[in-house]
Design an enzyme around this catalytic site. Structure first.
Site, PDB file in Angstrom:
ATOM      1  N   HIS A  39      59.503 110.186  10.411  1.00 45.10           N
ATOM      2  CA  HIS A  39      60.639 110.961   9.907  1.00 45.10           C
ATOM      3  C   HIS A  39      60.610 111.103   8.386  1.00 45.10           C
ATOM      4  O   HIS A  39      61.331 111.931   7.826  1.00 45.10           O
ATOM      5  CB  HIS A  39      61.976 110.350  10.362  1.00 45.10           C
ATOM      6  CG  HIS A  39      62.277 109.002   9.786  1.00 45.10           C
ATOM      7  ND1 HIS A  39      61.908 107.830  10.408  1.00 45.10           N
ATOM      8  CD2 HIS A  39      62.924 108.638   8.655  1.00 45.10           C
ATOM      9  CE1 HIS A  39      62.326 106.801   9.691  1.00 45.10           C
ATOM     10  NE2 HIS A  39      62.942 107.258   8.614  1.00 45.10           N
ATOM     11  N   ASN A  98      65.724  84.525  18.886  1.00 45.38           N
ATOM     12  CA  ASN A  98      66.744  84.417  17.854  1.00 45.38           C
ATOM     13  C   ASN A  98      66.738  85.679  16.985  1.00 45.38           C
ATOM     14  O   ASN A  98      65.733  85.998  16.344  1.00 45.38           O
ATOM     15  CB  ASN A  98      66.459  83.178  17.002  1.00 45.38           C
ATOM     16  CG  ASN A  98      67.515  82.930  15.947  1.00 45.38           C
ATOM     17  OD1 ASN A  98      67.713  83.752  15.060  1.00 45.38           O
ATOM     18  ND2 ASN A  98      68.173  81.795  16.024  1.00 45.38           N
ATOM     19  N   HIS A 154      52.975  92.072   4.575  1.00 46.88           N
ATOM     20  CA  HIS A 154      53.265  91.695   5.964  1.00 46.88           C
ATOM     21  C   HIS A 154      51.977  91.173   6.600  1.00 46.88           C
ATOM     22  O   HIS A 154      50.886  91.689   6.350  1.00 46.88           O
ATOM     23  CB  HIS A 154      53.768  92.915   6.749  1.00 46.88           C
ATOM     24  CG  HIS A 154      53.637  92.782   8.236  1.00 46.88           C
ATOM     25  ND1 HIS A 154      52.648  93.417   8.956  1.00 46.88           N
ATOM     26  CD2 HIS A 154      54.359  92.071   9.141  1.00 46.88           C
ATOM     27  CE1 HIS A 154      52.783  93.132  10.236  1.00 46.88           C
ATOM     28  NE2 HIS A 154      53.809  92.308  10.386  1.00 46.88           N
ATOM     29  N   ARG A 198      48.856  87.020  16.768  1.00 47.14           N
ATOM     30  CA  ARG A 198      49.533  86.566  17.975  1.00 47.14           C
ATOM     31  C   ARG A 198      48.598  86.628  19.181  1.00 47.14           C
ATOM     32  O   ARG A 198      47.611  87.359  19.186  1.00 47.14           O
ATOM     33  CB  ARG A 198      50.758  87.442  18.245  1.00 47.14           C
ATOM     34  CG  ARG A 198      50.393  88.907  18.436  1.00 47.14           C
ATOM     35  CD  ARG A 198      51.603  89.819  18.429  1.00 47.14           C
ATOM     36  NE  ARG A 198      51.216  91.226  18.589  1.00 47.14           N
ATOM     37  CZ  ARG A 198      50.881  92.023  17.587  1.00 47.14           C
ATOM     38  NH1 ARG A 198      50.872  91.559  16.349  1.00 47.14           N
ATOM     39  NH2 ARG A 198      50.530  93.281  17.807  1.00 47.14           N
TER      40      ARG A 198
END
Length: 290
Positions: A190, A275, A126, A130
């Site tokens: 979790h 989107n 990944h 930005r």
């Protein structure tokens, strides 16, 4: 503090990085060993323009599916603007963004990438960089992290060494700080475990020197291909078993859980009307749970 020129410069660079990564990934598909995937054509990206349902802006969704190297990879670019909804305003105010309730305009641009590989020995990855702007503030964020289902110590070391070298010239403590932030951010509470082997992650970066912060963000983006491509190329032809593939699919379940439950970018994209296919591009094509 409109920062029109700076916003244009950042958006143009994010898009140029997107173009380079797409070209590099298609070139890697062309180099894939045909003996293992003789019936599979070399993958190519399907490019789709995207637009926000409200306000303005959009982007480019680039997704490759069913390639020789990449089972699914998305490399998305966006530049969006508009007015934050009350819930998003509240989230920004809670983070300390000044003046957001009085003037809730925003602008954001960036590149987001997630790659899920055919070969279980090749790590998923990944990357995101930005810039975000409001009338009262601006900041950069992003990072890159590696998510192998079958970890190789030398691959992890190469990935981190490349990021360390990229961070060093911009701040003596940047790598250590942002590695620790990635370890915390990509932890799945979790499950009580990390999503992968980490990398670097940062947000709200505003030192007061826009040029310096943009230069660091560019360095993180520029480091991605040197950090990841050698690993993908090394592992793409390695033999694998059904048990290896099963381990990969189970590990992908962790990725899906994290992105749907915790990821801040996923939540923001959906709440601001982008989107949904582009926002959820990060989800794996196949996954399983035991």
């Amino acid at each position: 503090m409109e920062m029109t020129a700076e916003r244009h410069q950042a958006a143009a660079w994010f898009r140029e990085l997107r173009d380079r990564i797409v070209a590099a990934f298609e070139a890697l598909e062309d180099r894939a060993p045909a003996d293992a995937t003789a019936d599979t054509p070399c993958g190519r990206f399907e490019v789709t323009p995207t637009a926000r349902a409200e306000d303005g802006g959009g982007g480019i969704m680039s997704v490759m599916r069913g390639g020789r190297v990449f089972e699914k990879v998305g490399v998305n670019w966006s530049e969006v603007h508009g007015t934050l909804a009350p819930r998003a305003q509240g989230a920004m105010a809670a983070r300390g963004v000044p003046g957001i309730e009085a003037d809730p305009r925003f602008w954001a641009s960036g590149i987001s990438l997630v790659a899920h590989m055919q070969n279980p020995h090749a790590p998923a990855v990944h990357m995101n960089t930005r810039m975000f702007w409001t009338p009262g503030a601006w900041w950069f964020g992003g990072g890159s992290d590696l998510n192998p289902c079958l970890e190789y110590a030398e691959d992890t070391a190469h990935f981190h060494d490349t990021l360390r070298a990229a961070c060093g010239p911009h701040g003596a403590d940047y790598y250590d700080r942002f590695k620790a932030w990635a370890d915390e951010y990509f932890f799945i509470p979790h499950r009580g475990r990390a999503r992968g082997v980490g990398g670097v992650f940062y947000d709200d970066l505003n030192t007061g020197d826009w040029a310096a912060d943009f230069a660091f963000t560019r360095a993180v983006g520029e480091a991605f291909l040197p950090a990841f491509l050698p690993l993908a190329e090394r592992r793409m032809g390695q033999p694998w078993t059904d048990a290896d593939k099963d381990a990969q699919l189970i590990h992908r379940g962790l990725y899906a859980e994290y992105n749907l439950v915790y990821d801040r970018g996923t939540k923001f994209g959906l709440e601001t009307g982008h989107n949904p296919d582009a926002v959820l591009m990060s989800l794996p094509p196949l996954a399983k749970w035991v």
